[in-house]
Write a protein that holds these residues in place. Structure first.
Motif, PDB file in Angstrom:
ATOM      1  N   ARG A  41       0.859  -1.180   0.000  1.00 40.23           N
ATOM      2  CA  ARG A  41       0.000   0.000   0.000  1.00 40.23           C
ATOM      3  C   ARG A  41       0.894   1.228   0.000  1.00 40.23           C
ATOM      4  O   ARG A  41       1.818   1.355   0.803  1.00 40.23           O
ATOM      5  N   VAL A  42       0.634   2.133  -0.914  1.00 39.22           N
ATOM      6  CA  VAL A  42       1.556   3.235  -1.186  1.00 39.22           C
ATOM      7  C   VAL A  42       1.355   4.405  -0.235  1.00 39.22           C
ATOM      8  O   VAL A  42       2.305   5.155   0.047  1.00 39.22           O
ATOM      9  N   ILE A  43       0.152   4.572   0.271  1.00 41.82           N
ATOM     10  CA  ILE A  43      -0.139   5.726   1.127  1.00 41.82           C
ATOM     11  C   ILE A  43       0.797   5.718   2.336  1.00 41.82           C
ATOM     12  O   ILE A  43       0.931   4.720   3.033  1.00 41.82           O
ATOM     13  N   GLY A  44       1.462   6.856   2.537  1.00 41.54           N
ATOM     14  CA  GLY A  44       2.397   6.987   3.652  1.00 41.54           C
ATOM     15  C   GLY A  44       3.840   6.753   3.259  1.00 41.54           C
ATOM     16  O   GLY A  44       4.759   7.065   4.047  1.00 41.54           O
ATOM     17  N   LYS A  45       4.097   6.218   2.067  1.00 43.10           N
ATOM     18  CA  LYS A  45       5.471   6.038   1.611  1.00 43.10           C
ATOM     19  C   LYS A  45       6.074   7.401   1.287  1.00 43.10           C
ATOM     20  O   LYS A  45       5.363   8.373   1.022  1.00 43.10           O
ATOM     21  N   ARG A  46       7.432   7.429   1.270  1.00 43.10           N
ATOM     22  CA  ARG A  46       8.086   8.721   1.055  1.00 43.10           C
ATOM     23  C   ARG A  46       9.132   8.628  -0.062  1.00 43.10           C
ATOM     24  O   ARG A  46       9.721   7.565  -0.302  1.00 43.10           O
ATOM     25  N   MET A  47       9.361   9.752  -0.707  1.00 46.19           N
ATOM     26  CA  MET A  47      10.387   9.871  -1.741  1.00 46.19           C
ATOM     27  C   MET A  47      10.880  11.319  -1.773  1.00 46.19           C
ATOM     28  O   MET A  47      10.230  12.216  -1.224  1.00 46.19           O
ATOM     29  N   HIS A  48      12.020  11.529  -2.395  1.00 46.45           N
ATOM     30  CA  HIS A  48      12.464  12.902  -2.642  1.00 46.45           C
ATOM     31  C   HIS A  48      13.094  12.987  -4.022  1.00 46.45           C
ATOM     32  O   HIS A  48      13.516  11.985  -4.608  1.00 46.45           O
ATOM     33  N   VAL A  49      13.146  14.187  -4.558  1.00 43.78           N
ATOM     34  CA  VAL A  49      13.678  14.426  -5.895  1.00 43.78           C
ATOM     35  C   VAL A  49      15.198  14.270  -5.867  1.00 43.78           C
ATOM     36  O   VAL A  49      15.864  14.626  -4.883  1.00 43.78           O
ATOM     37  N   GLY A  50      15.759  13.752  -6.964  1.00 45.45           N
ATOM     38  CA  GLY A  50      17.203  13.674  -7.108  1.00 45.45           C
ATOM     39  C   GLY A  50      17.791  12.407  -6.534  1.00 45.45           C
ATOM     40  O   GLY A  50      17.089  11.494  -6.088  1.00 45.45           O
ATOM     41  N   ASN A  51      19.123  12.350  -6.541  1.00 47.61           N
ATOM     42  CA  ASN A  51      19.837  11.172  -6.062  1.00 47.61           C
ATOM     43  C   ASN A  51      19.946  11.195  -4.540  1.00 47.61           C
ATOM     44  O   ASN A  51      19.608  12.203  -3.899  1.00 47.61           O
ATOM     45  N   PRO A  52      20.422  10.111  -3.921  1.00 50.77           N
ATOM     46  CA  PRO A  52      20.466  10.061  -2.447  1.00 50.77           C
ATOM     47  C   PRO A  52      21.333  11.141  -1.822  1.00 50.77           C
ATOM     48  O   PRO A  52      21.164  11.459  -0.639  1.00 50.77           O
ATOM     49  N   HIS A  53      22.269  11.718  -2.584  1.00 52.74           N
ATOM     50  CA  HIS A  53      23.160  12.738  -2.047  1.00 52.74           C
ATOM     51  C   HIS A  53      22.585  14.150  -2.176  1.00 52.74           C
ATOM     52  O   HIS A  53      23.220  15.118  -1.744  1.00 52.74           O
ATOM     53  N   LYS A  54      21.423  14.259  -2.797  1.00 49.04           N
ATOM     54  CA  LYS A  54      20.866  15.583  -3.086  1.00 49.04           C
ATOM     55  C   LYS A  54      20.482  16.325  -1.811  1.00 49.04           C
ATOM     56  O   LYS A  54      20.553  17.554  -1.735  1.00 49.04           O
ATOM     57  N   GLY A  55      20.028  15.573  -0.792  1.00 50.64           N
ATOM     58  CA  GLY A  55      19.681  16.209   0.477  1.00 50.64           C
ATOM     59  C   GLY A  55      18.378  16.965   0.463  1.00 50.64           C
ATOM     60  O   GLY A  55      18.176  17.854   1.296  1.00 50.64           O
ATOM     61  N   LEU A  56      17.491  16.672  -0.462  1.00 49.09           N
ATOM     62  CA  LEU A  56      16.205  17.374  -0.528  1.00 49.09           C
ATOM     63  C   LEU A  56      15.222  16.739   0.446  1.00 49.09           C
ATOM     64  O   LEU A  56      15.348  15.576   0.832  1.00 49.09           O
ATOM     65  N   PRO A  57      14.213  17.499   0.863  1.00 50.20           N
ATOM     66  CA  PRO A  57      13.270  16.986   1.869  1.00 50.20           C
ATOM     67  C   PRO A  57      12.384  15.858   1.320  1.00 50.20           C
ATOM     68  O   PRO A  57      12.110  15.790   0.127  1.00 50.20           O
TER      69      PRO A  57
END
Length: 823
Positions: free
Chosen positions: A585-601
């Protein structure tokens, strides 16, 4: 020479003695040659004619393939433009550019125009000079001078070819620019499809500090055109470009360390026509089949005429005429007919070209190069000459095989003495059926493919939706606050209008073929296993999902509580949910823009919606996510203006969208009287526009197939009717010996059915042979679809029998006594 002139005059007189047949042959030639010439004009103008630049074969697009991408349209970042210019050695010059659009005002009604930002070196690289004035210099670009070079079309349509246009001030996005030059009519760059997206003016690139900052280092939104040095091959140029690309990678900011790029070059010419080359080849193949059927049809008619004249040939040969003279006369007759048909076909082609320019889909590039020029006219006349010579072979062969004794014994009336040519007549019928069936099956496959595409759910309901594109001038809308105020005003005011159900705003509209993509990282993904992958993303404001009726699969839509100061949220489509979090179930999953080193929220998934087709419905669904317009921190923006200042207004109403157009325009005028709305149209029209190429292909192939079928039917009828006339006495004897009229009709139809079956068998083999040619144009349908083949064979058999029905009826109704008297 005198003898040739005599033969030519004699051939002309012979044709005048048979005006009906002459007219039929000329019209048949005209249709075949005219259609072929019309398609050749597309091939010549788009594929064969050199690009309107100096030494165009040395012009290339230079850019990056990011990750595993191998797109023809290889972009670069803003920083790379100067890096490639300073570090490559395989190019004599290069320049960067980027597409744009501006609100053009000042001296006339404001309008949105397509434009491009050029570095000063682009014009010299292309080798094209303005017809009026000059282009901007490197010094003017570096000092951010507000200058503009306009297109010939803009000079003509807006300024009425005013010779004093130079020095005139115009407002672009409400900022004053000075016109310094006018480019030639043929100048078109960047190379875009159709008319709508062609640049109307060009301004200095003048890259800003923000565009060159680390925050924009991962934005591949620019292009480079370069001129390869004399003596340098394309592989050498590509190697040089890749060497510099690896230098660029080493200078990436730390947060882009995981990204890999590969430098490459592509011929500008190939980039311009790559998408339409297979289509034009297929269309030329299809129209060639029509011409081939026309030639077979003409050959059959001329053969019938030659057989009817066999006694005349026998008498002339008996009196000492040479076979070569008769053959020459036959060839001259064919050439006179084909040249007359060619001239008439040129007229048809000229009309067709003029009409086609208004009907061509916008995906067709270089449409301004399509014309009836000397090359196209020469091709038509050469084609007419070749067609006439080829079609003359059948009657010439019949004249050569004339049996003097048998022909002179026949007397005035025809008998069975032409039986020696039966196999040739049968071969013509079989070939017409086989060739027509090939085009009929191709047309059937295209029709089935189009129907399959139309049946695909686009992921939204386009009915009763009105859309409009806009771009806010940066000077008047310099901050997120001002853009948000505009968005809120649009949604609030329109929502209160009578008949309005829902209003939303987005920067990416489905069915436009335009999308923005980004790399991303999902939570709990191991850093050492991370690979660059892309998903499309779109900003939304207001009630966008309800306005477009995009179904909610799980979770919720965005609400007014999803503000800049609230937790970051996103909505993903089903494809992305399936690929990123399979069987979860996707609700509540998280992602951020860019690669893992980008440091975006991190942004939390709060909803899952249906896949929407960003382009045509025959394209595969892409992973996509959406974010609220006020939460620009999702993709790392931190300036004063982070929200997109352009996009689309979407309005769903209870009324037909055409009735809401004035309401939409009036409401926007209340908010910003100078803002020009573009492409105000029902959403159904947007879908029609993106699907126009497939519709155009299908309609044209179907038209060719219908023409081929009509020509085949007339040819079959002519040959069968003549064959029946040769058997008149045989049929009379059969009837005198007790044969019934239905049996006579059945005899003729059975003979035609045998030929039709043989022709269909050969046609099926031909269709299988060309199936690979058309398979790439089909959607969800095999080029060897049994349903298409069975339907094609049944239609062809039915048409062949219908073409034979009238001769069969005449044979069955013949008076045996009158026929026997001629024995």
């Amino acid at each position: 020479m005198y003898a040739l002139a005599q033969d030519l005059r004699f051939a002309f007189r012979q044709l005048l003695k048979a005006p009906g047949l002459t007219l039929m042959v000329v019209v048949t030639f005209a249709l075949g040659i005219g259609a072929t010439t019309g398609i050749f004009s597309l091939v010549e103008g788009i594929l064969l004619r050199p690009l309107p630049f100096s030494d165009p074969e040395r012009l290339v697009l230079l850019g990056d393939h990011v990750g595993s991408s191998d797109s023809l349209n290889a972009p670069v970042t803003a920083r790379e433009i100067s890096t490639y210019a300073n570090s490559t050695s395989a190019f004599s010059s290069l320049g960067g550019y980027a597409g744009s659009s501006y609100e053009l005002s000042g001296g006339a009604t404001p309008e949105e125009v397509e434009a491009a930002r050029f570095t000063a070196s682009v014009f010299p690289t292309l080798g094209v000079n303005p017809i009026l004035g000059r282009v901007f210099t490197q010094q003017e670009e570096d000092s951010h001078q507000p200058l503009a070079v306009i297109s010939y079309a803009l000079w003509l349509n807006r300024y009425h070819r005013d010779p004093h246009v130079l020095g005139r001030s115009i407002d672009l996005d409400r900022e004053s620019y000075t016109i310094i030059g006018v480019m030639p009519r043929s100048f078109e760059f960047p190379m875009t499809d159709g008319h709508l997206d062609q640049a109307q003016l060009w301004v200095p690139m003048s890259l800003t500090a923000d565009e060159l900052s680390d925050q924009q280092a991962g934005y591949w939104g620019y292009q480079i055109v370069a001129r390869v040095k004399s003596g340098v091959t394309l592989p050498q140029a590509a190697e040089d470009a890749d060497r510099v690309a690896q230098q660029v990678v080493r200078n990436f900011p730390a947060n882009m360390a995981a990204i890999r790029i590969r430098g490459d070059v592509r011929l500008l010419r190939e980039f311009a026509v790559a998408d339409v080359r297979p289509l034009l080849r297929t269309l030329f193949f299809a129209v060639s089949i029509v011409l081939l059927i026309a030639c077979v049809n003409v050959a059959g008619l001329l053969l019938v005429r030659a057989i009817r004249r066999r006694r005349e040939y026998a008498v002339r040969l008996a009196l000492g005429a040479r076979s070569l003279v008769i053959i020459r006369e036959s060839v001259f007759e064919g050439l006179l007919l084909s040249l007359a048909g060619g001239l008439l076909g040129l007229g048809f082609a000229a009309i067709a070209i003029r009409t086609a320019l208004n009907l061509l889909p916008d995906s067709m590039p270089r449409v301004d190069s399509i014309s009836m020029d000397a090359t196209v006219a020469s091709f038509a006349l050469l084609l007419a000459f070749a067609s006439g010579a080829v079609c003359s072979l059948a009657p010439a062969f019949a004249a050569l095989r004339t049996n003097l004794t048998e022909s002179l014994k026949e007397g005035v009336r025809t008998g069975t003495g032409a039986s020696s040519h039966t196999w040739l007549r049968s071969a013509l019928v079989v070939s017409e059926i086989a060739i027509a069936l090939v085009l009929l099956t191709v047309s059937g496959a295209f029709l089935r493919s189009f129907q399959k595409m139309r049946a695909v759910d686009p992921g939204y309901r386009p009915d009763n939706v009105l859309v409009a594109a806009y771009q806010l001038p940066a000077n008047q809308y310099p901050t997120d606050v001002s853009v948000n105020s505009f968005n809120r005003g649009v949604v609030d005011r329109l929502s209160n209008k009578p008949g309005v159900i829902a209003v939303g705003i987005t920067n990416i509209l489905p069915a436009t073929g335009v999308s923005g993509g980004s790399g991303y990282t999902i939570e709990d993904e191991p850093v050492d296993r991370w690979k660059l992958k892309f998903a499309m993303f779109a900003m939304t404001y207001g009630d966008y999902f309800r306005a477009m009726s995009i179904p909610l699969i799980d979770g919720r839509y965005f609400t007014v509580d999803d503000r800049s100061d609230s937790p970051l949220v996103i909505i993903v489509n089903q494809s992305m949910a399936r690929h990123c979090w399979p069987n979860q179930r996707v609700i509540g999953k998280r992602m951020h823009v860019g690669n893992p080193h980008k440091g975006l929220p991190w942004a939390t998934v709060v909803g899952v919606v249906a896949d929407t087709k960003l382009g045509s419905r025959d394209e595969p669904s892409a992973d996509q996510w959406y974010f609220p317009a006020q939460q620009t921190a999702t993709y790392g923006s931190a300036g004063t203006l982070n929200q997109p200042n352009s996009g689309y207004i979407t309005l769903r109403s209870a009324l037909p969208p055409e009735q809401m157009t004035q309401t939409l325009r009036a409401t926007i005028a209340e908010i910003d009287p100078l803002l020009a709305l573009q492409q105000v149209q029902p959403m159904t029209d947007v879908i029609s526009n993106i699907e126009e190429p497939r519709r155009f292909n299908t309609d044209l192939i179907t038209a060719f197939a219908s023409g081929a079928l009509l020509l085949a039917i007339t040819g079959i009828y002519a040959v069968v009717a003549f064959s029946v006339s040769l058997r008149t006495q045989e049929i009379a004897i059969r009837m005198a010996l007790g044969a019934q009229r239905p049996g006579i009709a059945r005899l003729v139809l059975t003979s035609s059915a045998k030929l039709a079956l043989l022709g269909c068998g050969l046609g099926v083999l031909g269709s299988l042979a060309v199936s690979r040619l058309v398979s790439s144009f089909l959607f969800d349908v095999s080029a060897t679809d049994p349903i298409v083949y069975v339907a094609g064979v049944l239609i062809m058999m039915l048409m062949a029998l219908l073409a034979s029905a009238l001769p069969a009826t005449r044979a069955a109704s013949a008076d045996p006594i009158e026929a026997l008297r001629s024995i």
